[in-house]
Design a protein around this motif. Sequence first.
Motif, mmCIF file in Angstrom:
data_model
loop_
_atom_site.group_PDB
_atom_site.id
_atom_site.type_symbol
_atom_site.label_atom_id
_atom_site.label_comp_id
_atom_site.label_asym_id
_atom_site.label_seq_id
_atom_site.Cartn_x
_atom_site.Cartn_y
_atom_site.Cartn_z
ATOM 1 N N ALA A 3 0.873 -1.180 0.000
ATOM 2 C CA ALA A 3 0.000 0.000 0.000
ATOM 3 C C ALA A 3 0.908 1.226 0.000
ATOM 4 O O ALA A 3 1.982 1.216 0.588
ATOM 5 N N ARG A 12 -4.165 1.027 -2.146
ATOM 6 C CA ARG A 12 -3.955 -0.260 -1.456
ATOM 7 C C ARG A 12 -4.239 -1.415 -2.399
ATOM 8 O O ARG A 12 -5.028 -1.300 -3.337
ATOM 9 N N TRP A 61 -4.186 -1.015 -7.778
ATOM 10 C CA TRP A 61 -4.601 -0.591 -6.451
ATOM 11 C C TRP A 61 -6.062 -0.126 -6.480
ATOM 12 O O TRP A 61 -6.539 0.380 -7.509
#
Length: 180
Positions: A3, A12, A61
Amino acid sequence: MNAVETNRLLLRPWREEDGVELQRLFNDAAVRGERNLPPDRIARLAEGSLRQWRVNGFGPWAAIDKATGSWIGRVGLDELDDWPGADKIEVGFELHKAWWGRGLATEGALAALEFGFEQHSLQCIISVTAAAHAAARRVMEKAGLTYRGTHYWMNPEVPVVWYAIDRAAWKASKSEANTL
Ligand SMILES: CC(C)(COP(=O)(O)OP(=O)(O)OC[C@H]1O[C@@H](n2cnc3c(N)ncnc32)[C@H](O)[C@@H]1OP(=O)(O)O)[C@@H](O)C(=O)NCCC(=O)NCCS
């Protein structure tokens, strides 16, 4: 560290529950654009995002706005399995429309380049978009990628352009930024 935090974003690793958010994101025709993305294909994209983290140790992410905790999109490194070139890891970015126009895609893209070159020793990162997609092309340019060519890929009627940055160019841009 998988992350990453930027000024405004928490980036993340993808989670299974992000699949629901991805369906919401691509339900918006403004975000989908010319792409043909029925629900089963979006589900495969979400599964592929998870799989990349498992297999490659990196992948897209989920982008969270730090100030509000809102889930705002999918950003980051993404393996394009069937891309015809040798380098298949792209930096991608898709945000909910309410978040466009604030520099957030560029902020996320820069974090993805740093992550790919510094944490995963990638040699070259590409990015692919429809030739007519001026905003995406601008994000690529602002992140330091340069135009490499035009292809027909996936859709024989929609030309796509690809951009790239290699490790040496990225390192040079970092050291130039540090001396300013
Ligand atoms: C493309 C996208 C990610 C851009 O996100 P964003 O957070 O608004 O991007 P940024 O603010 O970092 O930068 C956008 C740049 O494009 C420019 N831009 C936006 N619309 C434009 C247009 N129609 N023509 C030319 N430039 C445009 C902006 O002015 C800005 O450049 P600037 O900083 O020099 O002014 C967002 O529009 C999006 O999620 N679209 C839907 C999903 C998508 O198409 N993703 C790309 C798939 S390849």
